[in-house]
Design a protein around this motif. Structure first.
Motif, short mmCIF file in Angstrom:
data_model
loop_
_atom_site.label_atom_id
_atom_site.label_comp_id
_atom_site.label_asym_id
_atom_site.label_seq_id
_atom_site.Cartn_x
_atom_site.Cartn_y
_atom_site.Cartn_z
N ALA A 55 54.96 47.51 13.75
CA ALA A 55 54.59 46.10 13.89
C ALA A 55 53.10 45.88 13.61
O ALA A 55 52.72 45.02 12.82
N GLY A 56 52.24 46.67 14.24
CA GLY A 56 50.81 46.51 14.04
C GLY A 56 50.39 46.84 12.63
O GLY A 56 49.53 46.15 12.05
N THR A 57 50.98 47.87 12.06
CA THR A 57 50.63 48.26 10.70
C THR A 57 51.00 47.19 9.70
O THR A 57 50.21 46.81 8.83
N LEU A 58 52.23 46.68 9.82
CA LEU A 58 52.68 45.67 8.86
C LEU A 58 51.89 44.38 8.99
O LEU A 58 51.58 43.72 7.99
N GLN A 59 51.54 44.00 10.22
CA GLN A 59 50.76 42.79 10.42
C GLN A 59 49.39 42.91 9.76
O GLN A 59 48.93 42.00 9.07
N LYS A 60 48.73 44.07 9.95
CA LYS A 60 47.42 44.26 9.35
C LYS A 60 47.52 44.38 7.83
O LYS A 60 46.67 43.85 7.09
N ALA A 61 48.56 45.06 7.35
CA ALA A 61 48.74 45.20 5.90
C ALA A 61 48.94 43.84 5.24
O ALA A 61 48.39 43.56 4.17
N GLN A 62 49.71 42.97 5.90
CA GLN A 62 49.93 41.63 5.36
C GLN A 62 48.64 40.84 5.34
O GLN A 62 48.35 40.10 4.39
N GLU A 63 47.84 40.99 6.40
CA GLU A 63 46.56 40.29 6.46
C GLU A 63 45.64 40.71 5.33
O GLU A 63 45.00 39.88 4.68
N LEU A 64 45.59 42.02 5.07
CA LEU A 64 44.72 42.51 3.99
C LEU A 64 45.25 42.11 2.62
O LEU A 64 44.48 41.76 1.71
#
Length: 906
Positions: A470-479
């Motif tokens: 969850a945290g990884t995908l959220q940050k990846a989407q933000e970047l």
């Protein structure tokens, strides 16, 4: 036409007989689409230009009057202008010819079941091309096999990264692109370069039907547009021609009515025509443009089309390509994130392993252990190398640019890539492909354990790991939304490797600048030994992938050039609107636009597919960012802006930019990183690839235009004064105010050195704080009243002096002769450019006016000249009075301009 329709068998390819038949049917695989024009036709085409016709008329007039000097000078200008036009046309043809240089000289094709190396011109539709790393694709083709295949399409599409390719069957998309966004994954284009992997492809289009051929056709269709200056001068020439005919007719009629011989009055009429027409205008324009081009070359801007110098000053919209123009054209890792929530900012430029990695968010000081593990994985799961700087180049990448960016990132933390690869020899690997969307390598550890590292698409690795998804995908989407290309990095370690980790962490925990030697990979003998035993995917690696631990994310981008924002700001202060046009991804384009100062809302970002589906002209011209655009769509954008009344400058460096560069009012190409096609199609080449140079060129263009207007104000007011004197004096007594030779002498002096010197006047310091002038504005806009007032004032004084001398028996014609010459030279000093603050040295114009003044007075006291011009000596008193009164218009004009300047600066 697709691959199945063209090739009966991708395994055996065409037969030799069938290839010969298709070569006869479809012709050679070449992109040359133009027919050479004879030099005579080019010269005749230029001779029909209104400006050239006006020059020819002026030369004829000068010859009839026996003025050999003027005739020679004007003829020289005709030759120069015609040569410039012919060179421009030839250059357009060379832009098309340069496309042929991009085509592959040789191609490997499969015929009769065997792989053959044949000239690229002999490739035919249906041929099976065999592609390997380093090959230039010879024709458009559809992939039937692709193994880790990557193709650099930047010159054709503007895509900043090499594109992953897949075969037609079983193909899937790259890690961060959808099928709708990238429909050409299974095709390769002529002129692109294979950077990695191998594949086979069936040729679907050759020659004019290929991508290169289509662009060549577009280039051939874009005829050089007349510059705004050329349009304005042609319009002015027509107006002056009618005015000259009318004025000459009036003068001749008045003389004949007073009983003067017709032939003499015809000569006087021709002299009046010479007086009214500023025949040195073409010379002034040519010199002003040439001086501007020289000054621009000293500032790293090479002018390929002389009239383009002035056109730059009228630019109202600058359409800038992204990759290689606003950005560096290189991949750089600029952000790092770890699952603990720590974020890092990375400094440095290009592929140089020099810079810092600083914690900017998350835990107070970040976690050195997590960062060290991530950098180690980035180095080990990597096949690229960094090449140290050469004499003329900086750090460069050998291999995949994305992997090279990871090596540079590790180098900025002091990581010894070569040392790590020796310490952790690779024993297994599963290369990246577009189906798995990841690359995995297995390594022996110093304590005999096993280390498995993996990098790839964040969604794929997060799904495999699960707990931090969850945290990884959220940050990846933000970047990704911010325009970055995002890679996830993970690892799996055995127990033995865990025990040895602590002793190794201290070596890489503190970020520091790396030396060039540490950052360069020098794997030689050990690599060869490992490669011999290195298999592809096996069960051990697959099992290790199921136990991976997320190490973090690396955000990679093609960063803006260091001075791009400064250049954008300078142009916007000058009233120039920016448009970013690229073939790259919309998110990347919008992010770069934001960083350089071109903010765009969602409705102001358009993509090529949206344009193809149809948008209103209003939305097209209102958009600020254009992404995923084809060469044809770049042309549509430029045309739409021009139809709105804008003067458009287009910057670019790729083959796909060529047609738009030709269509734009000003095409600007990159000199270092750009393609030869772009340079040949452009009017201006930036030798430093610095967009700030465009701002400097715009300032120079405004300077040239201001100097041309300055000369017109000066020259036309003088011509008007001479005309009014010739019309007024006959009503006061004398039949003719001035002899033809006297008129020519005045014009030669006043329009000669002083007129030419005006082309070298310095720029107005406030020029870049004003908006561009309207493109349809007349070159005389705002000047007609000053010209009329100044000309009338000079004519009034000269006529009054002549009348007084006529009544008192003084040499009246000589006094008129001196008055008109001196008055015009005084106006020349009054209309010159403002003197830069703190500068007091003499200018070229000051010396030119002084020299012309001496030559205006000398004939009074030199017998041969006195006889030639039919003038008489003046007493010191008469000369002083005449000169003093004649300087009044210039003095009044100078005081008026000085007062206006002071009020505007308050």
């Amino acid at each position: 036409m697709n691959a199945e329709q063209l090739s009966p068998s991708a395994e055996t390819g065409l037969t030799a007989a069938e290839a010969a038949r298709r070569h006869a049917e479809f012709g050679p695989n070449t992109v040359r689409v133009r027919r050479d024009r004879h030099l005579r036709d080019r010269l005749l085409s230029q001779a029909r230009d209104p400006m050239i016709l006006l020059l020819v008329a002026a030369a004829v007039i000068a010859s009839v009057m026996g003025d050999a000097v003027d005739a020679i000078v004007i003829s020289f200008v005709i030759v120069v202008n015609t040569t410039v036009g012919v060179v421009q046309e030839v250059r357009a043809a060379h832009a098309i010819d340069a496309l042929a240089d991009l085509a592959a000289p040789m191609a490997r094709v499969r015929r009769d079941g065997a792989d053959l190396l044949v000239p690229a011109a002999e490739v035919v539709p249906g041929d099976v091309m065999v592609l390997t790393g380093g090959d230039v694709v010879a024709a458009d083709a559809e992939l039937t096999e692709a193994v880790q295949l990557q193709v650099d399409e930047s010159a054709m599409t503007g895509e900043s990264m090499p594109v992953d390719k897949s075969a037609v069957t079983g193909a899937s998309m790259p890690v961060d692109r959808s099928v709708d966004e990238h429909p050409d994954q299974c095709r390769v284009r002529a002129g692109t370069v294979v950077t990695h992997g191998r594949g086979t492809a069936v040729v679907t289009a050759i020659g004019a039907g290929s991508t290169l051929g289509r662009i060549a056709t577009l280039l051939a269709e874009q005829k050089p547009r007349p510059t705004p200056l050329q349009t304005r001068l042609a319009r002015l020439g027509r107006v002056l021609a009618l005015s000259v005919l009318a004025a000459s007719a009036v003068v001749v009629s008045l003389g004949v009515l007073r009983g003067e011989p017709l032939w003499e009055m015809l000569l006087v009429g021709v002299s009046v025509a010479v007086a009214v027409v500023p025949e040195s205008l073409p010379a002034v324009v040519t010199l002003a443009l040439a001086l501007g081009a020289r000054r621009m070359a000293q500032r790293s801007a090479v002018v390929r089309n002389l009239p383009a110098v002035e056109t730059l000053g009228t630019v109202s919209v600058l359409a800038a390509d992204k990759t290689g123009t606003l950005t560096e054209g290189r991949m750089v890792a600029t952000r790092v994130w770890t699952p603990a929530g720590t974020e890092y900012e990375v400094t440095g430029e290009g592929y140089a392993p020099l810079g810092e990695i600083r914690a900017t968010g998350g835990s107070a000081a970040g976690s050195p252990d997590d960062l060290a593990a991530l950098l180690r994985a980035a180095v080990l799961c990597n096949d690229a190398h960094l090449v140290p700087p050469g004499e003329d180049t900086g750090w460069t990448a050998a291999g995949d640019p994305l992997e090279a960016a990871l090596l540079a990132l590790a180098g900025k933390a002091g990581v010894d890539a070569a040392g790590y690869r020796r310490t952790y020899p690779r024993v297994r690997e599963v290369p990246f492909d577009s189906t798995r969307k990841r690359m995995t390598t297995a390594h022996d550890t110093p304590d005999g354990g096993r280390l498995v590292v993996c990098k790839g698409a964040p969604d794929v690795l997060a799904a495999m790991i699960g707990d931090t998804a969850a945290g990884t995908l959220q940050k990846a989407q933000e970047l990704a939304t911010a325009g970055y290309r995002v890679l996830a990095v993970a690892e799996f370690r055995g127990a033995a490797d865990e025990q040895a980790t602590e002793s190794r962490r201290s070596a890489v925990a503190e970020p520091r600048q790396a030396s060039g030697e540490q950052a360069v990979e020098t794997r030689q003998g050990s690599d060869k030994q490992v490669a011999e035993t290195r298999p592809t995917a096996d069960d051990q690696v697959d099992e290790a992938e199921r136990g991976l631990r997320m190490l973090g994310l690396v955000a990679v981008a093609d960063p803006p050039r260091s001075h791009a924002a400064e250049a954008v700001a300078a142009c916007r202060r000058a009233g120039i609107r920016f448009r970013l046009i690229t073939g790259d991804h919309p998110a990347a384009a919008a992010a770069v636009a934001e960083r350089v100062g071109i903010p765009a809302t969602a409705t102001q970002v358009l993509t090529g597919p949206q344009i193809a589906a149809g948008v209103t002209p209003e939305r097209l011209t209102a958009a600020r960012v254009f992404a995923r655009t084809l060469p044809e769509q770049k042309l549509d954008i430029v045309r739409a802006l021009q139809q709105e009344g804008h003067v458009v400058a287009m910057t670019g460096d790729g083959v796909n930019d060529g047609p738009a560069l030709r269509r734009a009012d000003i095409g600007v190409a990159m000199g270092r990183g750009g393609t030869e096609v772009a340079r040949q199609a452009a009017d201006l080449v930036l030798t430093d690839d610095d967009l700030r140079t465009v701002a400097s060129a715009v300032e120079e263009g405004r300077r040239v235009y201001a100097n041309i207007r300055r000369f017109l104000r000066y020259g036309l007011s003088g011509g008007l004064a001479e005309l009014l004197v010739m019309l007024a004096v006959p009503f006061l007594g004398p039949a003719v105010a001035l002899q033809p030779a006297q008129i020519l002498w005045i014009n030669m002096l006043t329009h000669g050195l002083p007129g030419v010197a005006m082309g070298a006047e310095p720029p107005d310091p406030s020029a870049m704080r004003r908006p561009p002038r309207p493109p349809r504005q007349s070159i005389l806009s705002g000047l007609l009243t000053p010209i009329a007032l100044t000309g009338t004032a000079m004519a009034t004084i000269a006529t009054a002096l002549g009348a007084w001398a006529w009544l008192t028996g003084a040499p009246w014609q000589t006094m008129i002769f001196i008055s008109l010459g001196v008055a015009q030279l005084g106006v020349a000093l009054a209309v010159r450019a403002p003197r830069p603050h703190g500068q007091s040295r003499l200018r070229f114009l000051d010396l030119a006016v002084l020299g012309a003044l001496i030559l205006q007075i000398i004939p009074l006291y030199v017998a041969p000249l006195r006889q030639l011009l039919r003038v008489e000596p003046l007493s010191p008193r008469d000369l002083l009075v005449t000169a003093a009164l004649s300087l009044i218009p210039g003095a009044v004009l100078a005081l008026t301009r000085h007062r206006a300047t002071r009020e505007s600066t308050r």
